[in-house]
Design a protein around this motif. Sequence first.
Motif, PDB file in Angstrom:
ATOM      1  N   VAL A  16     -14.407  -4.328   5.827  1.00 29.94           N
ATOM      2  CA  VAL A  16     -15.770  -3.990   6.256  1.00 29.94           C
ATOM      3  C   VAL A  16     -16.777  -4.817   5.459  1.00 29.94           C
ATOM      4  O   VAL A  16     -17.751  -5.337   6.008  1.00 29.94           O
ATOM      5  N   GLY A  17     -16.527  -4.988   4.168  1.00 29.89           N
ATOM      6  CA  GLY A  17     -17.413  -5.792   3.321  1.00 29.89           C
ATOM      7  C   GLY A  17     -17.469  -7.248   3.738  1.00 29.89           C
ATOM      8  O   GLY A  17     -18.515  -7.896   3.650  1.00 29.89           O
ATOM      9  N   ALA A  18     -16.349  -7.760   4.215  1.00 29.09           N
ATOM     10  CA  ALA A  18     -16.288  -9.171   4.622  1.00 29.09           C
ATOM     11  C   ALA A  18     -17.188  -9.454   5.821  1.00 29.09           C
ATOM     12  O   ALA A  18     -17.595 -10.593   6.036  1.00 29.09           O
ATOM     13  N   PHE A  19     -17.493  -8.414   6.590  1.00 27.24           N
ATOM     14  CA  PHE A  19     -18.312  -8.599   7.792  1.00 27.24           C
ATOM     15  C   PHE A  19     -19.631  -7.826   7.696  1.00 27.24           C
ATOM     16  O   PHE A  19     -20.168  -7.372   8.694  1.00 27.24           O
ATOM     17  N   SER A  20     -20.142  -7.710   6.466  1.00 19.21           N
ATOM     18  CA  SER A  20     -21.380  -6.949   6.263  1.00 19.21           C
ATOM     19  C   SER A  20     -22.621  -7.699   6.746  1.00 19.21           C
ATOM     20  O   SER A  20     -23.638  -7.083   7.046  1.00 19.21           O
ATOM     21  N   ALA A  21     -22.541  -9.020   6.850  1.00 20.96           N
ATOM     22  CA  ALA A  21     -23.690  -9.798   7.329  1.00 20.96           C
ATOM     23  C   ALA A  21     -23.797  -9.688   8.849  1.00 20.96           C
ATOM     24  O   ALA A  21     -22.792  -9.661   9.551  1.00 20.96           O
ATOM     25  N   ALA A  22     -25.027  -9.629   9.328  1.00 25.54           N
ATOM     26  CA  ALA A  22     -25.261  -9.563  10.773  1.00 25.54           C
ATOM     27  C   ALA A  22     -24.637 -10.770  11.464  1.00 25.54           C
ATOM     28  O   ALA A  22     -24.632 -11.878  10.918  1.00 25.54           O
ATOM     29  N   GLU A  23     -24.116 -10.547  12.636  1.00 25.60           N
ATOM     30  CA  GLU A  23     -23.514 -11.586  13.482  1.00 25.60           C
ATOM     31  C   GLU A  23     -22.281 -12.236  12.857  1.00 25.60           C
ATOM     32  O   GLU A  23     -21.913 -13.348  13.230  1.00 25.60           O
ATOM     33  N   SER A  24     -21.631 -11.568  11.906  1.00 27.68           N
ATOM     34  CA  SER A  24     -20.458 -12.156  11.257  1.00 27.68           C
ATOM     35  C   SER A  24     -19.140 -11.553  11.744  1.00 27.68           C
ATOM     36  O   SER A  24     -18.068 -12.016  11.369  1.00 27.68           O
ATOM     37  N   PHE A  25     -19.192 -10.508  12.582  1.00 27.17           N
ATOM     38  CA  PHE A  25     -17.975  -9.772  12.936  1.00 27.17           C
ATOM     39  C   PHE A  25     -17.007 -10.607  13.763  1.00 27.17           C
ATOM     40  O   PHE A  25     -17.383 -11.224  14.754  1.00 27.17           O
ATOM     41  N   ASN A  26     -15.752 -10.618  13.334  1.00 27.89           N
ATOM     42  CA  ASN A  26     -14.674 -11.289  14.056  1.00 27.89           C
ATOM     43  C   ASN A  26     -13.526 -10.293  14.125  1.00 27.89           C
ATOM     44  O   ASN A  26     -12.892  -9.997  13.107  1.00 27.89           O
ATOM     45  N   TYR A  27     -13.280  -9.742  15.305  1.00 24.57           N
ATOM     46  CA  TYR A  27     -12.295  -8.667  15.414  1.00 24.57           C
ATOM     47  C   TYR A  27     -10.892  -9.121  15.020  1.00 24.57           C
ATOM     48  O   TYR A  27     -10.138  -8.353  14.440  1.00 24.57           O
ATOM     49  N   LYS A  28     -10.538 -10.375  15.293  1.00 26.25           N
ATOM     50  CA  LYS A  28      -9.199 -10.847  14.941  1.00 26.25           C
ATOM     51  C   LYS A  28      -9.002 -10.816  13.431  1.00 26.25           C
ATOM     52  O   LYS A  28      -8.001 -10.301  12.927  1.00 26.25           O
ATOM     53  N   LYS A  29      -9.966 -11.373  12.706  1.00 26.87           N
ATOM     54  CA  LYS A  29      -9.871 -11.369  11.237  1.00 26.87           C
ATOM     55  C   LYS A  29      -9.964  -9.945  10.698  1.00 26.87           C
ATOM     56  O   LYS A  29      -9.272  -9.587   9.753  1.00 26.87           O
ATOM     57  N   PHE A  30     -10.846  -9.147  11.291  1.00 28.70           N
ATOM     58  CA  PHE A  30     -11.027  -7.770  10.818  1.00 28.70           C
ATOM     59  C   PHE A  30      -9.732  -6.963  10.956  1.00 28.70           C
ATOM     60  O   PHE A  30      -9.293  -6.317  10.008  1.00 28.70           O
ATOM     61  N   PHE A  31      -9.108  -7.005  12.128  1.00 32.83           N
ATOM     62  CA  PHE A  31      -7.878  -6.233  12.344  1.00 32.83           C
ATOM     63  C   PHE A  31      -6.771  -6.679  11.395  1.00 32.83           C
ATOM     64  O   PHE A  31      -5.972  -5.874  10.933  1.00 32.83           O
ATOM     65  N   GLU A  32      -6.749  -7.980  11.094  1.00 37.00           N
ATOM     66  CA  GLU A  32      -5.749  -8.482  10.154  1.00 37.00           C
ATOM     67  C   GLU A  32      -6.061  -8.006   8.733  1.00 37.00           C
ATOM     68  O   GLU A  32      -5.186  -7.496   8.031  1.00 37.00           O
ATOM     69  N   MET A  33      -7.317  -8.142   8.314  1.00 32.95           N
ATOM     70  CA  MET A  33      -7.703  -7.759   6.946  1.00 32.95           C
ATOM     71  C   MET A  33      -7.526  -6.269   6.680  1.00 32.95           C
ATOM     72  O   MET A  33      -7.151  -5.867   5.589  1.00 32.95           O
ATOM     73  N   VAL A  34      -7.813  -5.465   7.681  1.00 32.47           N
ATOM     74  CA  VAL A  34      -7.759  -4.016   7.507  1.00 32.47           C
ATOM     75  C   VAL A  34      -6.302  -3.505   7.545  1.00 32.47           C
ATOM     76  O   VAL A  34      -6.039  -2.362   7.214  1.00 32.47           O
ATOM     77  N   GLY A  35      -5.379  -4.393   7.914  1.00 29.52           N
ATOM     78  CA  GLY A  35      -3.968  -4.026   7.914  1.00 29.52           C
ATOM     79  C   GLY A  35      -3.461  -3.464   9.227  1.00 29.52           C
ATOM     80  O   GLY A  35      -2.316  -3.032   9.337  1.00 29.52           O
ATOM     81  N   LEU A  36      -4.306  -3.483  10.249  1.00 30.38           N
ATOM     82  CA  LEU A  36      -3.935  -2.892  11.540  1.00 30.38           C
ATOM     83  C   LEU A  36      -2.845  -3.698  12.239  1.00 30.38           C
ATOM     84  O   LEU A  36      -1.974  -3.137  12.892  1.00 30.38           O
ATOM     85  N   LYS A  37      -2.885  -5.001  12.064  1.00 34.25           N
ATOM     86  CA  LYS A  37      -1.928  -5.877  12.730  1.00 34.25           C
ATOM     87  C   LYS A  37      -0.485  -5.572  12.313  1.00 34.25           C
ATOM     88  O   LYS A  37       0.435  -5.753  13.088  1.00 34.25           O
ATOM     89  N   LYS A  38      -0.289  -5.070  11.096  1.00 38.93           N
ATOM     90  CA  LYS A  38       1.059  -4.792  10.587  1.00 38.93           C
ATOM     91  C   LYS A  38       1.548  -3.380  10.938  1.00 38.93           C
ATOM     92  O   LYS A  38       2.665  -3.013  10.619  1.00 38.93           O
ATOM     93  N   LYS A  39       0.709  -2.607  11.594  1.00 36.42           N
ATOM     94  CA  LYS A  39       1.046  -1.212  11.892  1.00 36.42           C
ATOM     95  C   LYS A  39       1.890  -1.099  13.161  1.00 36.42           C
ATOM     96  O   LYS A  39       1.870  -1.971  14.022  1.00 36.42           O
ATOM     97  N   SER A  40       2.580   0.019  13.269  1.00 39.84           N
ATOM     98  CA  SER A  40       3.408   0.280  14.453  1.00 39.84           C
ATOM     99  C   SER A  40       2.496   0.540  15.660  1.00 39.84           C
ATOM    100  O   SER A  40       1.327   0.911  15.494  1.00 39.84           O
TER     101      SER A  40
END
Length: 110
Positions: A16-40
Motif C-alpha cells: 500500500v505504501g508503494a502506491f501512496s502517490a496519486a496515479e501510481s497504482f499498478n494492480y499487477k505489482k500490487f498483487f505481487e507485492m502484497v503476496g496475493l499472487k502466491k496464494k491458493s
Amino acid sequence: MAMTDLLSAEDIKKAVGAFSAAESFNYKKFFEMVGLKKKSPEDVKKVFHILDKDQSGFIEEEELKFVLKGFTPEGRDLSDKETKALLAAGDKDGDGKIGADEFAAMVAES
C-alpha cells in the motif's frame, strides 16, 4: 475474516505504501507485492469476498475506488482514472463489474 488472516500485515503495509502517490497504482505489482499472487485459488476468492463490501458477488466501480482501503484502513482512494483502468483490466465480459473468476484471472496474470 480480516485481510491479515490471509496476507502478511508487513506485506500489506509495504504494498500500500508503494502506491501512496496519486496515479501510481499498478494492480499487477500490487498483487505481487502484497503476496496475493502466491496464494491458493481459495485464498484469492476469500480476498475477493473481503473486497466485495456489499456482498453482491461482484466488485463494482465504487468498491474498486476503495480497493487499497480493503487491504488496510491507511490505504488511499484510487483516482477515477486508476479506478477505471483497474475495472477495464478486470472486467473481461464487459458487464461493468469484476466477478470472482475475473478477479482470480487478474491476480494470476499479475
